[in-house]
Design a protein around this motif. Structure first.
Motif, PDB file in Angstrom:
ATOM      1  N   SER A  33      32.816  43.879  32.298  1.00 49.80           N
ATOM      2  CA  SER A  33      33.538  42.611  32.156  1.00 49.80           C
ATOM      3  C   SER A  33      34.342  42.370  33.438  1.00 49.80           C
ATOM      4  O   SER A  33      34.489  43.250  34.277  1.00 49.80           O
ATOM      5  CB  SER A  33      34.483  42.670  30.952  1.00 49.80           C
ATOM      6  OG  SER A  33      35.553  43.560  31.219  1.00 49.80           O
ATOM      7  N   TYR A  34      34.874  41.162  33.553  1.00 51.47           N
ATOM      8  CA  TYR A  34      35.708  40.850  34.716  1.00 51.47           C
ATOM      9  C   TYR A  34      36.902  41.804  34.787  1.00 51.47           C
ATOM     10  O   TYR A  34      37.237  42.311  35.851  1.00 51.47           O
ATOM     11  CB  TYR A  34      36.205  39.404  34.658  1.00 51.47           C
ATOM     12  CG  TYR A  34      35.110  38.368  34.747  1.00 51.47           C
ATOM     13  CD1 TYR A  34      34.193  38.390  35.788  1.00 51.47           C
ATOM     14  CD2 TYR A  34      35.002  37.359  33.806  1.00 51.47           C
ATOM     15  CE1 TYR A  34      33.188  37.439  35.890  1.00 51.47           C
ATOM     16  CE2 TYR A  34      34.008  36.399  33.890  1.00 51.47           C
ATOM     17  CZ  TYR A  34      33.097  36.446  34.936  1.00 51.47           C
ATOM     18  OH  TYR A  34      32.113  35.508  35.028  1.00 51.47           O
ATOM     19  N   ARG A  35      37.545  42.038  33.669  1.00 55.10           N
ATOM     20  CA  ARG A  35      38.728  42.914  33.646  1.00 55.10           C
ATOM     21  C   ARG A  35      38.372  44.346  34.020  1.00 55.10           C
ATOM     22  O   ARG A  35      39.131  45.015  34.720  1.00 55.10           O
ATOM     23  CB  ARG A  35      39.394  42.875  32.272  1.00 55.10           C
ATOM     24  CG  ARG A  35      40.108  41.576  32.044  1.00 55.10           C
ATOM     25  CD  ARG A  35      40.887  41.608  30.772  1.00 55.10           C
ATOM     26  NE  ARG A  35      41.520  40.320  30.571  1.00 55.10           N
ATOM     27  CZ  ARG A  35      42.545  40.144  29.777  1.00 55.10           C
ATOM     28  NH1 ARG A  35      43.041  41.142  29.096  1.00 55.10           N
ATOM     29  NH2 ARG A  35      43.072  38.954  29.644  1.00 55.10           N
ATOM     30  N   GLU A  36      37.226  44.806  33.554  1.00 56.51           N
ATOM     31  CA  GLU A  36      36.830  46.182  33.880  1.00 56.51           C
ATOM     32  C   GLU A  36      36.572  46.349  35.377  1.00 56.51           C
ATOM     33  O   GLU A  36      37.028  47.309  35.987  1.00 56.51           O
ATOM     34  CB  GLU A  36      35.565  46.561  33.087  1.00 56.51           C
ATOM     35  CG  GLU A  36      35.812  46.751  31.608  1.00 56.51           C
ATOM     36  CD  GLU A  36      34.531  46.917  30.820  1.00 56.51           C
ATOM     37  OE1 GLU A  36      34.563  47.654  29.812  1.00 56.51           O
ATOM     38  OE2 GLU A  36      33.497  46.314  31.209  1.00 56.51           O
ATOM     39  N   VAL A  37      35.867  45.397  35.959  1.00 57.64           N
ATOM     40  CA  VAL A  37      35.561  45.509  37.385  1.00 57.64           C
ATOM     41  C   VAL A  37      36.830  45.297  38.229  1.00 57.64           C
ATOM     42  O   VAL A  37      36.996  45.922  39.270  1.00 57.64           O
ATOM     43  CB  VAL A  37      34.409  44.555  37.790  1.00 57.64           C
ATOM     44  CG1 VAL A  37      34.867  43.138  37.979  1.00 57.64           C
ATOM     45  CG2 VAL A  37      33.717  45.045  39.034  1.00 57.64           C
ATOM     46  N   GLU A  38      37.744  44.443  37.787  1.00 59.74           N
ATOM     47  CA  GLU A  38      39.015  44.260  38.497  1.00 59.74           C
ATOM     48  C   GLU A  38      39.825  45.552  38.478  1.00 59.74           C
ATOM     49  O   GLU A  38      40.424  45.932  39.486  1.00 59.74           O
ATOM     50  CB  GLU A  38      39.813  43.115  37.879  1.00 59.74           C
ATOM     51  CG  GLU A  38      39.232  41.752  38.201  1.00 59.74           C
ATOM     52  CD  GLU A  38      39.827  40.618  37.383  1.00 59.74           C
ATOM     53  OE1 GLU A  38      40.631  40.878  36.450  1.00 59.74           O
ATOM     54  OE2 GLU A  38      39.477  39.458  37.660  1.00 59.74           O
ATOM     55  N   ALA A  39      39.838  46.243  37.346  1.00 60.75           N
ATOM     56  CA  ALA A  39      40.560  47.516  37.260  1.00 60.75           C
ATOM     57  C   ALA A  39      39.870  48.586  38.103  1.00 60.75           C
ATOM     58  O   ALA A  39      40.526  49.379  38.777  1.00 60.75           O
ATOM     59  CB  ALA A  39      40.654  47.970  35.805  1.00 60.75           C
ATOM     60  N   MET A  40      38.542  48.589  38.110  1.00 61.46           N
ATOM     61  CA  MET A  40      37.785  49.582  38.856  1.00 61.46           C
ATOM     62  C   MET A  40      38.035  49.463  40.362  1.00 61.46           C
ATOM     63  O   MET A  40      38.185  50.453  41.064  1.00 61.46           O
ATOM     64  CB  MET A  40      36.284  49.404  38.580  1.00 61.46           C
ATOM     65  CG  MET A  40      35.402  50.423  39.251  1.00 61.46           C
ATOM     66  SD  MET A  40      33.664  50.132  38.876  1.00 61.46           S
ATOM     67  CE  MET A  40      33.636  50.627  37.151  1.00 61.46           C
ATOM     68  N   PHE A  41      38.114  48.231  40.876  1.00 59.25           N
ATOM     69  CA  PHE A  41      38.316  47.997  42.309  1.00 59.25           C
ATOM     70  C   PHE A  41      39.773  47.703  42.650  1.00 59.25           C
ATOM     71  O   PHE A  41      40.080  47.331  43.779  1.00 59.25           O
ATOM     72  CB  PHE A  41      37.421  46.848  42.781  1.00 59.25           C
ATOM     73  CG  PHE A  41      35.975  47.219  42.889  1.00 59.25           C
ATOM     74  CD1 PHE A  41      35.475  47.812  44.039  1.00 59.25           C
ATOM     75  CD2 PHE A  41      35.106  46.997  41.836  1.00 59.25           C
ATOM     76  CE1 PHE A  41      34.139  48.150  44.147  1.00 59.25           C
ATOM     77  CE2 PHE A  41      33.774  47.332  41.931  1.00 59.25           C
ATOM     78  CZ  PHE A  41      33.283  47.916  43.090  1.00 59.25           C
ATOM     79  N   ASN A  42      40.662  47.858  41.656  1.00 55.90           N
ATOM     80  CA  ASN A  42      42.101  47.630  41.851  1.00 55.90           C
ATOM     81  C   ASN A  42      42.370  46.216  42.385  1.00 55.90           C
ATOM     82  O   ASN A  42      43.081  46.025  43.366  1.00 55.90           O
ATOM     83  CB  ASN A  42      42.699  48.699  42.778  1.00 55.90           C
ATOM     84  CG  ASN A  42      44.196  48.777  42.639  1.00 55.90           C
ATOM     85  OD1 ASN A  42      44.765  48.390  41.626  1.00 55.90           O
ATOM     86  ND2 ASN A  42      44.850  49.277  43.671  1.00 55.90           N
ATOM     87  N   LEU A  43      41.765  45.231  41.738  1.00 56.11           N
ATOM     88  CA  LEU A  43      41.945  43.832  42.119  1.00 56.11           C
ATOM     89  C   LEU A  43      42.914  43.166  41.163  1.00 56.11           C
ATOM     90  O   LEU A  43      43.058  43.578  40.018  1.00 56.11           O
ATOM     91  CB  LEU A  43      40.607  43.088  42.045  1.00 56.11           C
ATOM     92  CG  LEU A  43      39.488  43.619  42.929  1.00 56.11           C
ATOM     93  CD1 LEU A  43      38.181  42.934  42.574  1.00 56.11           C
ATOM     94  CD2 LEU A  43      39.817  43.408  44.384  1.00 56.11           C
ATOM     95  N   ARG A  44      43.562  42.131  41.616  1.00 58.42           N
ATOM     96  CA  ARG A  44      44.405  41.346  40.727  1.00 58.42           C
ATOM     97  C   ARG A  44      43.526  40.565  39.781  1.00 58.42           C
ATOM     98  O   ARG A  44      42.379  40.254  40.094  1.00 58.42           O
ATOM     99  CB  ARG A  44      45.231  40.344  41.530  1.00 58.42           C
ATOM    100  CG  ARG A  44      46.310  40.978  42.325  1.00 58.42           C
ATOM    101  CD  ARG A  44      47.171  39.894  42.890  1.00 58.42           C
ATOM    102  NE  ARG A  44      47.892  40.444  44.025  1.00 58.42           N
ATOM    103  CZ  ARG A  44      48.642  39.739  44.820  1.00 58.42           C
ATOM    104  NH1 ARG A  44      48.743  38.454  44.649  1.00 58.42           N
ATOM    105  NH2 ARG A  44      49.277  40.300  45.796  1.00 58.42           N
ATOM    106  N   GLY A  45      44.069  40.203  38.662  1.00 55.23           N
ATOM    107  CA  GLY A  45      43.345  39.369  37.704  1.00 55.23           C
ATOM    108  C   GLY A  45      43.236  37.946  38.218  1.00 55.23           C
ATOM    109  O   GLY A  45      42.748  37.706  39.310  1.00 55.23           O
ATOM    110  N   CYS A  46      43.719  37.008  37.487  1.00 58.43           N
ATOM    111  CA  CYS A  46      43.766  35.589  37.875  1.00 58.43           C
ATOM    112  C   CYS A  46      42.389  34.990  38.102  1.00 58.43           C
ATOM    113  O   CYS A  46      42.245  34.027  38.847  1.00 58.43           O
ATOM    114  CB  CYS A  46      44.620  35.377  39.122  1.00 58.43           C
ATOM    115  SG  CYS A  46      46.267  36.038  38.999  1.00 58.43           S
TER     116      CYS A  46
END
Length: 111
Positions: A33-46
């Protein structure tokens, strides 16, 4: 998705097209999911990753490249070159011929 103090630090805000494409590929390969990949690459949400995905579908890798920000610089108009004064004597004689005779006599004979 608990980042602790890392979640409070300022993160990198500008990513190159290769990085964005690798994030999208990892998301598709792992069915993340978007949230999983954002957490994996340490990216901000938004919605950053969803925006990248939309841009990629609309314009390919070119659309993922960063765009220049701000106003474009103004180009100053170039002035034509000023011709150099080569012979002042000629310039003086040229001007004398345009002065009426009566003024030349007055200027050449001080009172």
């Amino acid at each position: 998705m608990n980042n602790g103090l890392k979640g409070l630090s300022k993160k990198h805000e500008h990513y190159n097209a290769e990085f964005k494409l690798s994030v999208l590929r990892r998301m598709k390969k792992g069915r993340l999911s978007y949230r999983e990949v954002e957490a994996m690459f340490n990216l901000r949400g938004c919605g950053m990753v969803s925006r990248w995905e939309r841009l990629y579908h609309e314009g390919g890798v070119e659309a993922l490249k960063p765009k220049p920000k701000g106003r474009p610089k103004m180009i100053k108009p170039s002035l034509p070159p000023v011709p150099p004064l080569t012979n002042l004597g000629t310039l003086g004689r040229c001007c004398d011929s345009k002065i009426p005779e009566s003024l030349v006599d007055i200027c050449s004979h001080p009172t």
